[in-house]
Design a protein around this motif. Sequence first.
Motif, short mmCIF file in Angstrom:
data_model
loop_
_atom_site.label_atom_id
_atom_site.label_comp_id
_atom_site.label_asym_id
_atom_site.label_seq_id
_atom_site.Cartn_x
_atom_site.Cartn_y
_atom_site.Cartn_z
N LEU A 149 0.84 -1.20 0.00
CA LEU A 149 0.00 0.00 0.00
C LEU A 149 0.88 1.25 0.00
N PRO A 150 0.50 2.28 -0.76
CA PRO A 150 1.19 3.56 -0.61
C PRO A 150 1.04 4.03 0.84
N PRO A 151 2.06 4.55 1.47
CA PRO A 151 1.96 4.96 2.87
C PRO A 151 0.81 5.94 3.15
N SER A 152 0.50 6.80 2.16
CA SER A 152 -0.57 7.78 2.39
C SER A 152 -1.95 7.15 2.38
N ARG A 153 -2.10 5.91 1.94
CA ARG A 153 -3.43 5.27 1.90
C ARG A 153 -3.62 4.30 3.06
N ARG A 154 -2.65 4.16 3.94
CA ARG A 154 -2.79 3.27 5.09
C ARG A 154 -3.55 3.97 6.22
N TYR A 155 -3.90 3.20 7.23
CA TYR A 155 -4.59 3.74 8.40
C TYR A 155 -3.57 4.11 9.48
N TYR A 156 -3.84 5.25 10.13
CA TYR A 156 -3.02 5.72 11.24
C TYR A 156 -3.95 6.17 12.36
N ALA A 157 -3.42 6.27 13.56
CA ALA A 157 -4.20 6.75 14.70
C ALA A 157 -3.33 7.66 15.56
N PHE A 214 -1.70 11.55 22.05
CA PHE A 214 -0.61 11.08 21.20
C PHE A 214 -0.46 12.05 20.03
N GLY A 215 0.75 12.04 19.47
CA GLY A 215 1.01 12.88 18.31
C GLY A 215 0.28 12.35 17.08
N TYR A 216 0.24 13.17 16.03
CA TYR A 216 -0.43 12.80 14.80
C TYR A 216 0.23 11.56 14.20
N GLN A 217 -0.57 10.51 13.95
CA GLN A 217 -0.13 9.24 13.35
C GLN A 217 0.88 8.48 14.23
N GLU A 218 0.87 8.75 15.53
CA GLU A 218 1.90 8.20 16.40
C GLU A 218 1.63 6.75 16.81
N LEU A 219 0.38 6.33 16.83
CA LEU A 219 0.07 4.97 17.29
C LEU A 219 0.30 3.95 16.19
N GLY A 220 0.41 2.68 16.61
CA GLY A 220 0.51 1.59 15.64
C GLY A 220 1.93 1.07 15.48
N PRO A 221 2.08 0.13 14.54
CA PRO A 221 3.40 -0.46 14.32
C PRO A 221 4.43 0.58 13.91
N ARG A 250 9.92 5.03 13.27
CA ARG A 250 8.87 5.86 12.70
C ARG A 250 7.63 5.02 12.42
N PRO A 251 6.42 5.63 12.54
CA PRO A 251 5.19 4.87 12.29
C PRO A 251 5.13 4.39 10.84
N VAL A 252 4.56 3.19 10.66
CA VAL A 252 4.41 2.65 9.31
C VAL A 252 2.95 2.44 8.93
N GLY A 253 2.03 2.65 9.87
CA GLY A 253 0.61 2.50 9.55
C GLY A 253 0.20 1.03 9.53
N GLY A 254 -1.07 0.81 9.18
CA GLY A 254 -1.58 -0.54 9.17
C GLY A 254 -2.79 -0.68 8.27
N ILE A 287 -11.54 11.00 27.70
CA ILE A 287 -10.61 9.88 27.63
C ILE A 287 -10.79 9.23 26.26
N ASP A 288 -9.68 8.98 25.59
CA ASP A 288 -9.68 8.37 24.25
C ASP A 288 -8.91 7.06 24.29
N ALA A 289 -9.21 6.21 23.33
CA ALA A 289 -8.50 4.93 23.22
C ALA A 289 -8.44 4.54 21.75
N GLY A 290 -7.41 3.78 21.38
CA GLY A 290 -7.31 3.33 20.00
C GLY A 290 -6.02 2.58 19.73
N GLN A 291 -5.99 1.95 18.56
CA GLN A 291 -4.80 1.25 18.13
C GLN A 291 -4.91 0.94 16.64
N VAL A 292 -3.74 0.81 16.00
CA VAL A 292 -3.64 0.44 14.58
C VAL A 292 -2.96 -0.92 14.50
N TYR A 293 -3.46 -1.76 13.56
CA TYR A 293 -2.94 -3.13 13.45
C TYR A 293 -2.48 -3.40 12.02
#
Length: 710
Positions: free
Chosen positions: A593-601, A610-617, A623-627, A650-656
Amino acid sequence: MKAVWIAALAGSAFLPGVACAQVSDPKPGQGAPSSLPNPEPVQTAPQVETIVPDAEFEAALPKLSDDINAPLEPVQDFNKPPVQPATPNAVTEQIESFPPPAAEAPEFAQPLTPLAEFKVTPVKIEGTEDEKVTTIRYSIVVEGLDAVGLKDRFNDLSALEEGDGKAANATMVAARAREDEKLAVRLMHSLGYYDGTAISTIDQNPRNSGNLRATITATPGKLYRLGEVKVAAGPTVPAGLADRELNLNPGDPIQAERIQGAEANVSLRLPQQGYPFVKVGERDILLDETTQLGDYTLPVDLGPRAVFGEIVTEGRRPVFETDHLNILRRYRPGQLYDSRAVDDLREALIATSLFSTVGVEPVRTGKPGPDGTEVVDLRVTQNAGRPRTLAGEVGYSTGQGIRAEGSWTHRNFFPPEGALIGSAVLGTQEQGLSGTFRRSNAGQRDRTFQIQASVNHSDYDAYESYTGTLGVRWSRDSTPIWQKRWTYFYGAEIVGSNEDQYNFNKGARDRGTWLIAALPTFLGFDTSDNLLNPTRGFRIKANVSPEASVRGAARPYARLMLEGTYYQPVSSSIVIAGRARVGSIPGIARNDLPPSRRYYAGGGGSVRGFGYQELGPRSPDGRPVGGRSLNEFALEARYRFGNYGIVPFIDAGQVYEGLYPTGKNMRFGAGIGGRLYTNFGPLRIDVATPIARKPGESKIALYISIGQAF
């Protein structure tokens, strides 16, 4: 006595130039009667000698006209009386003339000093103090209104209550009490107690204390009820329509609010059922003091029953022709007249933002319609407003930095409603330009067609990209003026993007160019009460975008997203808001996938703290790679006081990396936000921190934007 009086006057200063003669002793033999021994000498009245003969006195007077109606003679024409020569036995009066007036001082010819230059500051004298204004205090007692449920209403309007228990003197307290007497009577009348009376008393409480007690004693009397209820109107279709919409019945209390509301309902409901020109006259209520009943009569001029005709237009600067106005209407010619359809057309015209003034009103044509109706046209009076708009928006968030966006819009560059939009984004991590052609109400009410071309540069921790996009879209959108329950869009995009990513095969970062074709679609359902600041209701949003990316080989896939939000008020000032979001990208491996089309949180619209796009693998370089999948949750308590608000959340989330969001390794962020509520939406400032923070993650995240987080 007379002689003495004359002598007294003669010796006074009221007769200038006249001297008094000496009075001599009486001659012998002219005294008291001889029968009295040794009488005391008796003074006789002195003889007054004429000093000025009458003829001479008359001759000295100024000559006057014999005509009593003649105007007064000028003073300057009078001659000075001649000086008479001295005569024997007379005192000569010297008549002196006044000296000529002195010359006027030159200061008197100078102009006066302007009032504005005078110093009006009072002079303060040492050792003195301003006298304090005397005030008295009073308490209030209200009797009799509680029994008819009017005490709270009375307290809201009371002149005594407004004075807050203080007055300058007892007279002022008495005046307020008299006003409250009248208020109590008016309130009792409003509920149907037309025999109600009220009286006020003022006394000292306690005695000789100087404090007053104002007592308002109300006596409601008996409640008056409706007797005969009659609507004086012609026949309606269906029969009895005016009586049904009035909805007043014999035996109902004669309450002002209820009767006024019933009459307003007639004015509102009859135009919705075919009577656009209905006029409600002045009611007449005849009260019977014996039975406490009131016979009610309401005259109603129905006017003709009508059906819709055509749209006619007028105005100094019209914006739309009749054919485009016909697109905006939601009724068919020949349909029974309904004022709600007229209001809807008016709101649709206002929502275009193209008018300085616009009005819609029915006009009679005299043409017969079906079933005894008359055809009624709608006259649209339109005057064009300014079609161009400059807009700007500035925001900040941790990880995204400062982002400023500005736009120029001409809303009617290609009539009708063909807008040309140019916009630019300038930020610390994003820059871009775009041009858009958009036609609103394109061949159908509420349908928008647009073509957009844009170039963009983004530089985030996850990737850096140079992207060009060309897209076309048809949509039905909500706006703050025209919020819709169902919204949608569908279209097509061609995207060319040069991006860097971490190449796991090479163990290093490299750049690649992708060509992406997409068919994005969206469907939304919204029951919330406000677009930018919802306080109740819910929203459901679903995105589906079949796509294909080409980099050496074509790889089809789909981007899927489902989101729901819910808003529940728990008091007049507190709203609980919740959000849940899940997404998945089936059909392709993450690294293809192009990095700009992946999911970030992570970030202000995702998981705060958390910072922009900071969560996930993350890649080996940290550096974040998205999921390919994600889930997010948020819960807020929005407390508002006036134009300000506090929002703990309170917020919660994760990228897989996998296809399904498993819910494992969920990360939480908590914080508090401030809100400044404006007429265009709330200004949001949120501060949050990660819970169980890991090395490299933000300690504190800050987000500033317009509108609620969700």
